[in-house]
Design an enzyme around this catalytic site. Structure first.
Site, PDB file in Angstrom:
ATOM      1  N   ASN A  41       0.832  -1.211   0.000  1.00 41.30           N
ATOM      2  CA  ASN A  41       0.000   0.000   0.000  1.00 41.30           C
ATOM      3  C   ASN A  41       0.863   1.256   0.000  1.00 41.30           C
ATOM      4  O   ASN A  41       0.724   2.125   0.851  1.00 41.30           O
ATOM      5  CB  ASN A  41      -0.947   0.004   1.211  1.00 41.30           C
ATOM      6  CG  ASN A  41      -2.107  -0.944   1.024  1.00 41.30           C
ATOM      7  OD1 ASN A  41      -2.602  -1.137  -0.078  1.00 41.30           O
ATOM      8  ND2 ASN A  41      -2.552  -1.549   2.115  1.00 41.30           N
TER       9      ASN A  41
ATOM     10  N   SER B 164      -6.891  -5.685  -3.267  1.00 38.18           N
ATOM     11  CA  SER B 164      -7.995  -5.743  -2.310  1.00 38.18           C
ATOM     12  C   SER B 164      -8.536  -7.163  -2.252  1.00 38.18           C
ATOM     13  O   SER B 164      -8.494  -7.893  -3.236  1.00 38.18           O
ATOM     14  CB  SER B 164      -9.114  -4.775  -2.726  1.00 38.18           C
ATOM     15  OG  SER B 164     -10.172  -4.795  -1.784  1.00 38.18           O
TER      16      SER B 164
ATOM     17  N   LYS C 176      -6.400   2.297  -5.389  1.00 40.38           N
ATOM     18  CA  LYS C 176      -6.600   1.530  -4.162  1.00 40.38           C
ATOM     19  C   LYS C 176      -6.766   2.461  -2.966  1.00 40.38           C
ATOM     20  O   LYS C 176      -7.555   2.182  -2.046  1.00 40.38           O
ATOM     21  CB  LYS C 176      -5.412   0.590  -3.932  1.00 40.38           C
ATOM     22  CG  LYS C 176      -5.451  -0.219  -2.630  1.00 40.38           C
ATOM     23  CD  LYS C 176      -6.716  -1.063  -2.510  1.00 40.38           C
ATOM     24  CE  LYS C 176      -6.580  -2.160  -1.458  1.00 40.38           C
ATOM     25  NZ  LYS C 176      -6.076  -1.740  -0.168  1.00 40.38           N
TER      26      LYS C 176
ATOM     27  N   GLU D 277     -14.246   2.853   1.452  1.00 42.50           N
ATOM     28  CA  GLU D 277     -14.508   1.785   2.423  1.00 42.50           C
ATOM     29  C   GLU D 277     -14.675   2.343   3.827  1.00 42.50           C
ATOM     30  O   GLU D 277     -15.601   1.970   4.563  1.00 42.50           O
ATOM     31  CB  GLU D 277     -13.362   0.779   2.380  1.00 42.50           C
ATOM     32  CG  GLU D 277     -13.469  -0.343   3.399  1.00 42.50           C
ATOM     33  CD  GLU D 277     -12.232  -1.211   3.437  1.00 42.50           C
ATOM     34  OE1 GLU D 277     -12.144  -2.075   4.330  1.00 42.50           O
ATOM     35  OE2 GLU D 277     -11.333  -1.023   2.584  1.00 42.50           O
ATOM     36  N   TYR D 278     -13.786   3.261   4.213  1.00 44.02           N
ATOM     37  CA  TYR D 278     -13.866   3.834   5.559  1.00 44.02           C
ATOM     38  C   TYR D 278     -15.173   4.604   5.747  1.00 44.02           C
ATOM     39  O   TYR D 278     -15.801   4.534   6.813  1.00 44.02           O
ATOM     40  CB  TYR D 278     -12.674   4.763   5.819  1.00 44.02           C
ATOM     41  CG  TYR D 278     -11.314   4.115   5.646  1.00 44.02           C
ATOM     42  CD1 TYR D 278     -11.137   2.744   5.859  1.00 44.02           C
ATOM     43  CD2 TYR D 278     -10.208   4.864   5.249  1.00 44.02           C
ATOM     44  CE1 TYR D 278      -9.899   2.166   5.689  1.00 44.02           C
ATOM     45  CE2 TYR D 278      -8.966   4.278   5.085  1.00 44.02           C
ATOM     46  CZ  TYR D 278      -8.815   2.928   5.299  1.00 44.02           C
ATOM     47  OH  TYR D 278      -7.591   2.344   5.132  1.00 44.02           O
TER      48      TYR D 278
END
Length: 216
Positions: free
Chosen positions: A44, A70, A122, A129-130
């Site tokens: 990452n 992911s 990403k 996502e958060y």
């Protein structure tokens, strides 16, 4: 030692923590590899580091591809979603590996653009996502706060089919509620990987408002 045993042209996939660990690994590989080889950073890393690493390796004739990955621990069974950046010729050398790792079917892999595009994609994925997790958490807390709702877990479970907010994250939330109905074992803390901050910083640099992601 392993690099020396591989046949050229070689593809070396790196997955180490972002920052100094990645830089030192790229430095070392730059001394071990030969022109025509390709390094894939599957960690990452920040996309701006990708640009630096690509330039350093290109000076030695070594290709570089950044790959956002992911899928978590479930990727082994379901396949890993892959977002990659780099020159088409370098990605072509790695494509058989990407094809083996990605989910079956047409989705789950994208050549997002030039070097840095994979990790940038990403990073934005993680920011989204958060924000989604934050929304589910806030909804759960509100449902739990009122007397009229007597089974928050089953409300969440009912959302898994037929609703516009169904998702794999919701499925994971329901699984967590099944194991710990009131989430009493859950700590309200997550280790900072940097990607949330990088997403917000990129938004500022590009004058794009991200109120939901920033709030999460």
């Amino acid at each position: 030692e392993l690099v020396g045993k591989l046949e050229a042209p070689r593809v070396v996939w790196v997955m180490v923590p972002a920052g100094a660990a990645t830089q030192s690994t790229v430095d070392e590989l730059g001394e071990l590899l030969e022109p025509g080889d390709v390094v894939v950073d599957g960690g990452n890393s920040r996309w701006t580091d990708d640009e630096k690493h690509s330039e350093e390796l290109a000076a030695k004739g070594i290709g570089f591809v950044d790959a956002g990955v992911s899928g978590g621990v479930w990727g082994l069974q379901n396949g890993y979603a892959l977002m990659v950046g780099g020159d088409a010729e370098h990605i072509a050398k790695v494509q058989p590996i990407f094809d083996a790792l990605k989910p079956e079917g047409d989705a789950g892999f994208v050549h997002a653009g030039k070097v840095g595009a994979g990790h940038f994609s990403k990073m934005v994925h993680n920011g989204i996502e958060y924000a989604m997790m934050q929304a589910y958490a806030e909804g759960w807390e509100l449902l739990q706060a009122v007397d009229s709702v007597t089974d928050v877990r089953e409300v969440f479970r009912s959302w898994q089919e037929g609703t516009v907010i169904r998702s794999w994250l919701l499925d994971l939330a329901v699984n967590a509620l099944d194991e710990d109905e009131h989430l009493e074992r859950l700590r309200g803390f997550a280790q900072d990987s940097g990607e949330g901050r990088w997403t917000v910083e990129a938004a500022i640099d590009n004058a794009v408002p991200l109120p939901a992601i920033t709030a999460s």
